[in-house]
Design a protein around this motif. Structure first.
Motif, PDB file in Angstrom:
ATOM      1  N   SER A   1      59.183 -26.149 -32.288  1.00  0.00           N
ATOM      2  CA  SER A   1      57.858 -26.217 -32.908  1.00  0.00           C
ATOM      3  C   SER A   1      57.811 -25.396 -34.186  1.00  0.00           C
ATOM      4  N   LEU A   2      58.339 -24.173 -34.129  1.00  0.00           N
ATOM      5  CA  LEU A   2      58.351 -23.304 -35.299  1.00  0.00           C
ATOM      6  C   LEU A   2      59.172 -23.914 -36.430  1.00  0.00           C
ATOM      7  N   LEU A   3      60.339 -24.452 -36.065  1.00  0.00           N
ATOM      8  CA  LEU A   3      61.227 -25.064 -37.063  1.00  0.00           C
ATOM      9  C   LEU A   3      60.528 -26.226 -37.761  1.00  0.00           C
ATOM     10  N   LEU A   4      59.918 -27.108 -36.984  1.00  0.00           N
ATOM     11  CA  LEU A   4      59.288 -28.295 -37.548  1.00  0.00           C
ATOM     12  C   LEU A   4      58.034 -27.949 -38.334  1.00  0.00           C
ATOM     13  N   LYS A   5      57.262 -26.971 -37.855  1.00  0.00           N
ATOM     14  CA  LYS A   5      56.053 -26.564 -38.588  1.00  0.00           C
ATOM     15  C   LYS A   5      56.404 -25.942 -39.929  1.00  0.00           C
ATOM     16  N   GLN A   6      57.492 -25.163 -39.965  1.00  0.00           N
ATOM     17  CA  GLN A   6      57.943 -24.575 -41.226  1.00  0.00           C
ATOM     18  C   GLN A   6      58.376 -25.657 -42.219  1.00  0.00           C
ATOM     19  N   ALA A   7      58.825 -26.787 -41.661  1.00  0.00           N
ATOM     20  CA  ALA A   7      59.244 -27.902 -42.523  1.00  0.00           C
ATOM     21  C   ALA A   7      58.071 -28.811 -42.890  1.00  0.00           C
ATOM     22  N   GLY A   8      56.877 -28.463 -42.404  1.00  0.00           N
ATOM     23  CA  GLY A   8      55.683 -29.208 -42.791  1.00  0.00           C
ATOM     24  C   GLY A   8      55.236 -30.285 -41.828  1.00  0.00           C
ATOM     25  N   TYR A   9      55.810 -30.321 -40.611  1.00  0.00           N
ATOM     26  CA  TYR A   9      55.440 -31.346 -39.632  1.00  0.00           C
ATOM     27  C   TYR A   9      54.423 -30.799 -38.625  1.00  0.00           C
ATOM     28  N   LYS A  10      53.529 -31.664 -38.167  1.00  0.00           N
ATOM     29  CA  LYS A  10      52.640 -31.322 -37.069  1.00  0.00           C
ATOM     30  C   LYS A  10      53.365 -31.640 -35.754  1.00  0.00           C
ATOM     31  N   THR A  11      53.156 -30.809 -34.739  1.00  0.00           N
ATOM     32  CA  THR A  11      53.880 -31.007 -33.483  1.00  0.00           C
ATOM     33  C   THR A  11      52.928 -30.948 -32.288  1.00  0.00           C
ATOM     34  N   ALA A  12      53.427 -31.506 -31.162  1.00  0.00           N
ATOM     35  CA  ALA A  12      52.764 -31.379 -29.866  1.00  0.00           C
ATOM     36  C   ALA A  12      53.862 -31.144 -28.846  1.00  0.00           C
ATOM     37  N   ASN A  13      53.560 -30.440 -27.764  1.00  0.00           N
ATOM     38  CA  ASN A  13      54.569 -30.088 -26.768  1.00  0.00           C
ATOM     39  C   ASN A  13      54.251 -30.681 -25.400  1.00  0.00           C
ATOM     40  N   ALA A  14      55.304 -30.943 -24.626  1.00  0.00           N
ATOM     41  CA  ALA A  14      55.155 -31.380 -23.236  1.00  0.00           C
ATOM     42  C   ALA A  14      56.308 -30.808 -22.437  1.00  0.00           C
ATOM     43  N   GLY A  15      55.991 -30.264 -21.260  1.00  0.00           N
ATOM     44  CA  GLY A  15      57.034 -29.646 -20.446  1.00  0.00           C
ATOM     45  C   GLY A  15      57.633 -30.556 -19.407  1.00  0.00           C
ATOM     46  N   ASN A  16      57.041 -31.745 -19.219  1.00  0.00           N
ATOM     47  CA  ASN A  16      57.577 -32.690 -18.235  1.00  0.00           C
ATOM     48  C   ASN A  16      57.142 -34.104 -18.611  1.00  0.00           C
TER      49      ASN A  16
END
Length: 462
Positions: A16-31
């Motif tokens: 998430s941090l990597l992609l946000k620094q590159a300017g992308y919006k993210t969402a997470n899912a654990g399963n």
């Protein structure tokens, strides 16, 4: 939005941090349950998915494959990038077959991961915006640099359009086609129309590199790394760093070299012989072959994981006989070059000759046509070339044996093959024993014994 699916919160946070620094919006899912809920609710925002292959104590990866199949049903246009360990690349290959865009091994390179995300998004955007509208050659030449490529056949122009579109990405490309169809020119065009056009374009004929020299040629070596290493050598990958590398005749690689190549293409790192320090690689890979790599994979002569690594995009070039309307264009192009090369400005080819050339099968394709034109110009000495001039210098090459017509290994004994060959030869030579014996390289007596042995009828008076 890019959806990150992984049961490890540390992995999700890092990505998430990597992609946000590159300017992308993210969402997470654990399963899988959380992932499917997010996809159903926010499908209109979803641009790509990055997912692990395991979400439970069972490390078979089946849960990852099941989720992948559900994702492809819900959002088939969204590219999915898999994350896997090196030891489970076979699992990632199954994922590619199920529709995944690409796979990346742990531990990943941040630069390479971002590069693949960008490529996935670019290609996905092209698929959504592309339509069936065909472009003329003039329109293509306004958008792309295809100055060295000759042709106006509609199907060929469609291929050029695709090449122009994919060139802007860093996607690996596999160019397939018969010998002489211009695979090297297409590879160079991909480079010239890419963002790497001002960086090196390195060509490597893998068919000309022996197994023992593969590492030295491709990765380089330090002085004293082996007996004959009398100085440092820069490898082809280092020469091509930041640019593009063209791996021609990739189907000729032995299995050991395939493993070494796969490691480099997967990890984007390599080691120079005699120096254990890993070096990073930023490179665009274009490969070419005149073989069927799919058949080689089935025969266990080409690694399946390497096959999927090099053919993110496949370009299939047509044989010249499939676009005969381009033959006059090519002939005139060659003639214009020969006028300058040999200072023969009166050279010309009649319409009748051009029509005759269009009827040739040309198994050697563009390369054969070029050689025929130049040979005719040099030997005939004429300035106006007619059909008979080309016919006089047309070299008929022996037809290559069709490997597919050979029986599969283990399907026939040597005796059965011998009997089959004798029967075919007897039919071909109208049961003339003398001609058959000569063709097969045996004496008449030896042939008679075999005819009796296999109960093949013959005329005893022959």
């Amino acid at each position: 939005m890019i959806l990150i699916i992984d049961d490890d919160i540390a992995v999700r946070t890092s990505l998430s941090l990597l992609l946000k620094q590159a300017g992308y919006k993210t969402a997470n899912a654990g399963n899988a349950r959380e992932a499917l809920k997010t996809v159903k609710e926010e499908a209109h925002l979803l641009e790509a998915v990055i997912m692990d292959m395991n979400f439970s104590l069972d490390t078979s990866g089946q849960d990852g494959l099941d989720l992948l199949q559900q994702l492809k049903k819900l959002v088939p246009q969204v590219p999915v990038i898999l994350i896997t360990g090196w030891g489970t690349i076979a699992l990632a290959v199954e994922g590619i077959k199920a529709g995944a865009f690409d796979f990346i091994t742990k531990p990943w390179s941040n630069e390479y991961l971002l590069q693949q995300v960008e490529t996935a998004l670019k290609l996905g955007g092209q698929e959504q915006t592309s339509d069936s509208t065909s472009l003329s050659r003039k329109q293509l030449d306004k958008q792309y640099n295809f100055s060295k490529i000759i042709g106006e056949d509609p199907a060929f122009l469609a291929i050029l359009r695709n090449i122009g579109q994919i060139s802007a990405t860093d996607a690996s490309v596999l160019i397939e086609g018969e010998s002489g169809t211009g695979k090297e020119l297409i590879a160079e065009a991909i480079h010239l129309n890419s963002l790497r056009k001002n960086q090196p374009f390195v060509k490597v004929n893998l068919g000309g590199i022996s197994q023992s020299l593969f590492e030295s040629e491709m990765f380089g070596h330090k002085r004293g790394a082996f007996t004959d290493a009398k100085g440092d050598r820069v490898g082809r990958f280092e020469m091509a760093n930041k640019g593009s590398i063209f791996l021609d005749e990739i189907g000729e690689l032995d299995m050991n070299s395939q493993v070494k190549l796969l490691r480099v293409l997967q990890d984007r790192t390599y080691e120079v012989l005699g120096d254990s320090r890993p070096r990073k690689l930023d490179i665009r890979v274009v490969s070419a072959t005149n073989r069927s790599l799919e058949d080689m994979v089935e025969d266990n002569r080409f690694r399946e994981d390497l096959f999927y690594r090099i053919n993110l995009i496949t370009v299939k070039l047509p044989a010249l006989r499939e676009r005969p309307g381009d033959i006059p264009l090519l002939v005139n192009y060659f003639i214009d070059n020969l006028k300058k090369t040999y200072n023969r400005h009166e050279l010309t080819v009649t319409t009748k000759a051009l029509n005759w050339l269009k009827q040739l099968p040309l198994p050697g394709n563009i390369r054969e046509l070029k050689n025929l034109v130049e040979r005719t110009v040099l030997i005939s000495g004429k300035n106006v070339l007619e059909p008979e001039d080309f016919q006089a210098y047309l070299q008929h090459t022996p037809k290559k044996a069709d490997k597919k017509s050979m029986p599969a290994v283990g399907s026939m004994t040597l005796e059965e093959m011998e009997a089959t060959m004798i029967r075919k030869s007897m039919e071909f030579y109208d049961h003339n024993v003398s001609k058959v014996a000569k063709a097969l390289g045996v004496s008449r007596g030896a042939l008679y014994r075999r005819l009796d042995k296999f109960n093949i009828p013959y005329d005893a008076a022959d």
